[in-house]
Design a protein around this motif. Structure first.
Motif, PDB file in Angstrom:
ATOM      1  N   LYS A  92       0.835  -1.190   0.000  1.00  0.00           N
ATOM      2  CA  LYS A  92       0.000   0.000   0.000  1.00  0.00           C
ATOM      3  C   LYS A  92       0.873   1.244   0.000  1.00  0.00           C
ATOM      4  N   THR A 102      -3.928  -0.068  -2.378  1.00  0.00           N
ATOM      5  CA  THR A 102      -3.314  -1.361  -2.074  1.00  0.00           C
ATOM      6  C   THR A 102      -3.245  -2.117  -3.383  1.00  0.00           C
ATOM      7  N   ASP A 134      -8.275  -5.977   3.211  1.00  0.00           N
ATOM      8  CA  ASP A 134      -7.752  -5.597   4.523  1.00  0.00           C
ATOM      9  C   ASP A 134      -6.656  -4.545   4.418  1.00  0.00           C
ATOM     10  N   GLY A 135      -5.957  -4.501   3.286  1.00  0.00           N
ATOM     11  CA  GLY A 135      -4.951  -3.462   3.077  1.00  0.00           C
ATOM     12  C   GLY A 135      -5.589  -2.089   3.019  1.00  0.00           C
ATOM     13  N   GLY A 136      -6.797  -2.025   2.486  1.00  0.00           N
ATOM     14  CA  GLY A 136      -7.544  -0.768   2.412  1.00  0.00           C
ATOM     15  C   GLY A 136      -7.374  -0.066   1.087  1.00  0.00           C
ATOM     16  N   TYR A 139      -5.174   5.633   1.174  1.00  0.00           N
ATOM     17  CA  TYR A 139      -3.886   5.782   1.844  1.00  0.00           C
ATOM     18  C   TYR A 139      -3.890   7.072   2.640  1.00  0.00           C
ATOM     19  N   ASP A 144      -3.691   5.524   7.847  1.00  0.00           N
ATOM     20  CA  ASP A 144      -3.843   4.276   7.094  1.00  0.00           C
ATOM     21  C   ASP A 144      -2.687   4.119   6.111  1.00  0.00           C
ATOM     22  N   CYS A 146       1.226   2.008   4.995  1.00  0.00           N
ATOM     23  CA  CYS A 146       1.658   0.663   4.635  1.00  0.00           C
ATOM     24  C   CYS A 146       1.818  -0.237   5.863  1.00  0.00           C
ATOM     25  N   GLY A 149      -1.692  -1.185   7.150  1.00  0.00           N
ATOM     26  CA  GLY A 149      -2.323  -2.089   6.186  1.00  0.00           C
ATOM     27  C   GLY A 149      -1.748  -3.486   6.243  1.00  0.00           C
ATOM     28  N   SER A 150      -0.422  -3.605   6.320  1.00  0.00           N
ATOM     29  CA  SER A 150       0.188  -4.934   6.347  1.00  0.00           C
ATOM     30  C   SER A 150      -0.116  -5.662   7.654  1.00  0.00           C
ATOM     31  N   ARG A 152      -2.957  -5.324   9.344  1.00  0.00           N
ATOM     32  CA  ARG A 152      -4.342  -5.803   9.193  1.00  0.00           C
ATOM     33  C   ARG A 152      -4.388  -7.066   8.347  1.00  0.00           C
TER      34      ARG A 152
END
Length: 156
Positions: A92, A102, A134-136, A139, A144, A146, A149-150, A152
């Motif tokens: 992301k 992402t 889940d990464g979304g 940004y 939110d 990287c 995101g990782s 999650r």
């Protein structure tokens, strides 16, 4: 003591600002690598994930991997391994994708700077699409990024 806290906060914000500009040069993961489309992309997103690895690499222009002074993802700056043995990086960043920030790229584009920081066996219970979700899609440098995101992706 108050001035020390202010100095510490200013230093922290300065270090975090280093992560604002998305880049992949030294990281070996191209921003706009739209390798698949149509049925190939659908097949990839519906593929079961057997192993996921949370990965980190230094930010471009640095040699440090320290907290926010790095880029992370799941190998699927998360690397995932599919049933056919193929590996994909899911990561992301600002302006990484068109409809989502992402993105999924072939792990062969990763440089040797990436390092595994966590591994999880999903035994095919999750699909690539679950990791991307889940990464979304958005940004945000603070809310939110990287790293969030990782995490999650790995904790689903």
């Amino acid at each position: 003591m108050f001035s020390f806290k202010m100095l510490l906060c200013a230093l922290t914000l300065t270090l975090l600002a280093v992560t604002v500009e998305p880049s992949t040069g030294g990281g070996g993961t191209p921003n706009h690598n739209y390798e698949l489309s149509g049925s190939e992309l659908t097949r990839l997103y519906n593929s079961p994930v057997y192993k996921a690895e949370r990965m980190k690499r230094p930010l471009d222009g640095t040699s440090v991997v320290l907290g926010p002074i790095s880029h992370s993802g799941v190998s699927v700056s998360l690397r995932v391994t599919l049933a056919d043995g193929s590996q994909w990086l899911i990561h992301k960043g600002g302006n990484y994708g068109i409809s989502s920030q992402t993105v999924v790229v072939r792990a062969t584009h990763m440089s040797s700077d990436w390092r595994v920081v966590a591994t999880r066996d999903f035994q095919g219970t999750k699909k690539v699409a679950d990791f991307v979700a889940d990464g979304g899609s958005d940004y945000s440098f603070i809310f939110d990024n990287c790293h969030l995101g990782s995490r999650r992706m790995m904790n689903q």
